[in-house]
Enzyme design. Structure first.
Site, PDB file in Angstrom:
ATOM      1  N   GLU A 273      14.992  12.624 -15.199  1.00 49.82           N
ATOM      2  CA  GLU A 273      14.710  12.047 -13.883  1.00 49.82           C
ATOM      3  C   GLU A 273      15.101  13.043 -12.794  1.00 49.82           C
ATOM      4  O   GLU A 273      16.183  13.610 -12.826  1.00 49.82           O
ATOM      5  CB  GLU A 273      15.485  10.739 -13.696  1.00 49.82           C
ATOM      6  CG  GLU A 273      15.409  10.134 -12.312  1.00 49.82           C
ATOM      7  CD  GLU A 273      13.979   9.870 -11.854  1.00 49.82           C
ATOM      8  OE1 GLU A 273      13.644  10.284 -10.731  1.00 49.82           O
ATOM      9  OE2 GLU A 273      13.205   9.244 -12.622  1.00 49.82           O
TER      10      GLU A 273
ATOM     11  N   VAL B 242      -0.372  -6.946  -1.169  1.00 48.92           N
ATOM     12  CA  VAL B 242       0.998  -7.435  -1.327  1.00 48.92           C
ATOM     13  C   VAL B 242       1.969  -6.732  -0.386  1.00 48.92           C
ATOM     14  O   VAL B 242       2.743  -7.378   0.342  1.00 48.92           O
ATOM     15  CB  VAL B 242       1.455  -7.267  -2.793  1.00 48.92           C
ATOM     16  CG1 VAL B 242       2.926  -7.630  -2.933  1.00 48.92           C
ATOM     17  CG2 VAL B 242       0.605  -8.136  -3.713  1.00 48.92           C
TER      18      VAL B 242
ATOM     19  N   GLU C 226      -7.365  -5.631   7.489  1.00 49.53           N
ATOM     20  CA  GLU C 226      -7.777  -5.557   6.084  1.00 49.53           C
ATOM     21  C   GLU C 226      -9.273  -5.259   6.010  1.00 49.53           C
ATOM     22  O   GLU C 226     -10.081  -5.934   6.653  1.00 49.53           O
ATOM     23  CB  GLU C 226      -7.453  -6.867   5.367  1.00 49.53           C
ATOM     24  CG  GLU C 226      -8.060  -7.035   3.985  1.00 49.53           C
ATOM     25  CD  GLU C 226      -7.714  -5.913   3.016  1.00 49.53           C
ATOM     26  OE1 GLU C 226      -8.633  -5.417   2.333  1.00 49.53           O
ATOM     27  OE2 GLU C 226      -6.524  -5.536   2.956  1.00 49.53           O
TER      28      GLU C 226
ATOM     29  N   ARG D 213      -0.833   1.582  -3.940  1.00 51.45           N
ATOM     30  CA  ARG D 213      -0.117   2.693  -4.550  1.00 51.45           C
ATOM     31  C   ARG D 213      -1.011   3.352  -5.589  1.00 51.45           C
ATOM     32  O   ARG D 213      -1.914   2.720  -6.148  1.00 51.45           O
ATOM     33  CB  ARG D 213       1.184   2.206  -5.194  1.00 51.45           C
ATOM     34  CG  ARG D 213       2.161   1.618  -4.182  1.00 51.45           C
ATOM     35  CD  ARG D 213       3.466   1.196  -4.832  1.00 51.45           C
ATOM     36  NE  ARG D 213       4.214   2.327  -5.377  1.00 51.45           N
ATOM     37  CZ  ARG D 213       4.999   3.123  -4.648  1.00 51.45           C
ATOM     38  NH1 ARG D 213       5.149   2.921  -3.351  1.00 51.45           N
ATOM     39  NH2 ARG D 213       5.655   4.119  -5.208  1.00 51.45           N
TER      40      ARG D 213
ATOM     41  N   ASP E 224       3.484   2.051 -14.055  1.00 48.63           N
ATOM     42  CA  ASP E 224       2.453   2.275 -13.045  1.00 48.63           C
ATOM     43  C   ASP E 224       1.533   3.436 -13.387  1.00 48.63           C
ATOM     44  O   ASP E 224       0.457   3.563 -12.786  1.00 48.63           O
ATOM     45  CB  ASP E 224       3.102   2.552 -11.684  1.00 48.63           C
ATOM     46  CG  ASP E 224       3.716   1.312 -11.057  1.00 48.63           C
ATOM     47  OD1 ASP E 224       3.645   0.239 -11.688  1.00 48.63           O
ATOM     48  OD2 ASP E 224       4.272   1.420  -9.944  1.00 48.63           O
TER      49      ASP E 224
ATOM     50  N   HIS F  45      12.939 -34.655 -10.818  1.00 50.91           N
ATOM     51  CA  HIS F  45      12.593 -35.122  -9.479  1.00 50.91           C
ATOM     52  C   HIS F  45      13.867 -35.206  -8.637  1.00 50.91           C
ATOM     53  O   HIS F  45      14.887 -35.694  -9.123  1.00 50.91           O
ATOM     54  CB  HIS F  45      11.947 -36.512  -9.561  1.00 50.91           C
ATOM     55  CG  HIS F  45      11.667 -37.135  -8.223  1.00 50.91           C
ATOM     56  ND1 HIS F  45      10.590 -36.766  -7.451  1.00 50.91           N
ATOM     57  CD2 HIS F  45      12.332 -38.098  -7.524  1.00 50.91           C
ATOM     58  CE1 HIS F  45      10.590 -37.479  -6.339  1.00 50.91           C
ATOM     59  NE2 HIS F  45      11.648 -38.300  -6.355  1.00 50.91           N
TER      60      HIS F  45
END
Length: 472
Positions: free
Chosen positions: A44, A192, A212, A277, A316, A449
């Protein structure tokens, strides 16, 4: 150039698994592989935890929680309580956000440290089908070789041609680093990320305009959720412009100016570019090793194998939903396959999705249009149960619905919710879809409930032809 070192595991052999990237998918792979007795190297270049922990899921949800509290204070008089919202201490808000991130980061460091995973800090580059070259900050390099390589390089904010990021024009990374609440935030993108930032900024006192390009907000969700969110945003004073394309975006010392294709202009003090992304697939030498790379990411089979050597890809980097919990599931599945087990493939349709705006959106499985495309109009049945009939929702002061989609006379294939805190209810819905439950199966379960969870049971009762608190 510093001498190059070749590294092998503690027993002098290649590692069983070399993982490139320590975000959600990467560290899940490493930890699960170590649990199964494999020798693991984890590479990393930044911090363990990746985008989700440091620049995504966790810091944004911390801010959204603060926004929820701000909303509750501003509506306290509706409950007979005396409270006033006097503004935001930007420094304290940032410290709270970082405290949450810091605690989770410390916990993750502890988990990795307690495991047998060997961590290498630096930029990793795939130089063969079994070797990653790691370049440290001082320029020294070392080769880390493994019997299997797992690529988990993650994703980054997508940009738009002709809109230069910097100054008052930000991606989500810059928005999280920014101190203070904007006076007027212009949000480019109604997915999102865009609607979450729009929601939290509005709760903390900003004027917000969302632009949008497609014809509805959150276009990947069921149209019922898109419509419900647009109505809720209008009630909250958030301006929404759909089917709106940007011609140009400029900035000066005082603010930003966004000109739309129809000639209309929107001015604010910041512009958030939140158009999604993209996978980080153009780095680390992936194409040079023969991997198939598309604009959506690295192509794999259902078991996440790339088709080259013993190289897998997770999270991803793989085309599909860009969600941390998908990365966790990918990492676990790949580690178990490498360890000789036979895990089931991760099925996209059974992965839950949550948008943490106000109101929240939660969904799993097929939308109604997708189900009709797959099964035909006669092959689909749908029920929408309004939260107006749910006692706990009335107590919380939220509106919304539960929408259940099933095959005609068949199993449930999709569940979609909108309302305050509905993300906490998606776990049961995931079981319905994943286990291909019939509404008649759910109708026998007793839901407590008064809870919002009860609304799921009511929707299933209605779809089974046994409505209690709703009309057929």
């Amino acid at each position: 150039m510093p001498d190059q070192e070749v590294h092998v595991s503690g027993d002098g052999q290649p590692w069983d698994v070399v993982v490139l990237g320590a975000g959600s998918g990467g560290y899940a792979t490493a930890l699960r592989a170590a649990q199964l007795g494999l020798q693991v190297a984890l590479i990393e270049r930044e911090k363990l935890g990746g985008t989700c922990l440091h620049r995504g899921c966790i810091p944004t949800k911390a801010l959204l929680h603060a926004a929820e509290v701000a909303d509750q204070i501003q509506h306290a008089t509706d409950l007979g309580l005396h409270a006033t919202f006097e503004g935001v201490d930007a420094g304290a808000l940032h410290r709270y956000q970082q405290k949450v991130v810091g605690r989770l980061y410390q916990g993750l460091e502890g988990l990795v440290s307690a495991s047998s995973v060997d961590v290498f800090a630096g930029d990793g580059r795939l130089i063969s089908s079994d070797t990653v070259q790691v370049t440290a900050q001082d320029g020294s390099t070392q080769n880390v070789t493994g019997r299997h390589v797992v690529l988990a390089t993650g994703s980054r904010s997508r940009s738009i041609a002709d809109i230069e990021i910097g100054g008052r024009i930000l991606t989500s990374d810059g928005a999280l680093d920014r101190r203070g609440i904007p006076r007027h935030a212009v949000v480019l993108g109604g997915g999102v990320i865009g609607v979450e930032f729009a929601s939290l900024w509005r709760s903390l006192g900003a004027k917000v305009t969302v632009i949008e390009a497609l014809d509805r907000l959150v276009p990947a969700e069921d149209p019922a959720l898109s419509s419900g969110l647009a109505r809720a945003f209008r009630r909250r004073g958030i301006e929404v412009r759909t089917s709106a394309r940007v011609a140009s975006a400029t900035q000066d010392a005082d603010g930003v100016r966004v000109v739309l294709a129809d000639g209309a202009a929107v001015e604010g003090d910041i512009l958030l570019v939140a158009v999604g992304r993209e996978p980080v697939s153009d780095e680390a030498g992936l194409a040079e090793q023969g991997l198939t790379i598309t604009s959506a990411g690295v192509r794999t089979d259902e078991h996440l194998h790339t088709g080259v050597g013993a190289i897998y890809a997770v999270g991803d980097l793989v085309p599909g939903l860009q969600l941390a919990h998908r990365g966790f599931a990918h990492g676990i599945a790949v580690a178990e396959r490498i360890a000789g087990r036979d895990p089931l493939p991760v099925v996209e349709e059974t992965i839950p999705r949550i948008t943490y705006s106000d109101p929240e959106l939660a969904s799993v499985g097929l939308t109604e249009p997708a189900a009709r495309e797959q099964y035909g109009d006669d092959g689909v049945q749908v029920v929408e149960y309004s939260l107006a009939g749910n006692g706990k929702s009335q107590i919380l002061g939220t509106t919304g619905l539960v929408k259940v989609v099933r095959q005609t006379e068949g199993p449930i294939v999709g569940v979609h919710l909108i309302g305050a805190r509905v993300g906490e209810q998606i776990g049961e819905a995931q079981l319905w879809v994943g286990w291909e439950a019939y509404p008649q199966d759910i109708a026998t379960f007793i839901h407590a409930h008064p809870t919002q969870n009860e609304a799921l049971g009511e929707a299933a009762l209605a779809l089974a032809g046994q409505p209690l608190h709703s009309h057929t």
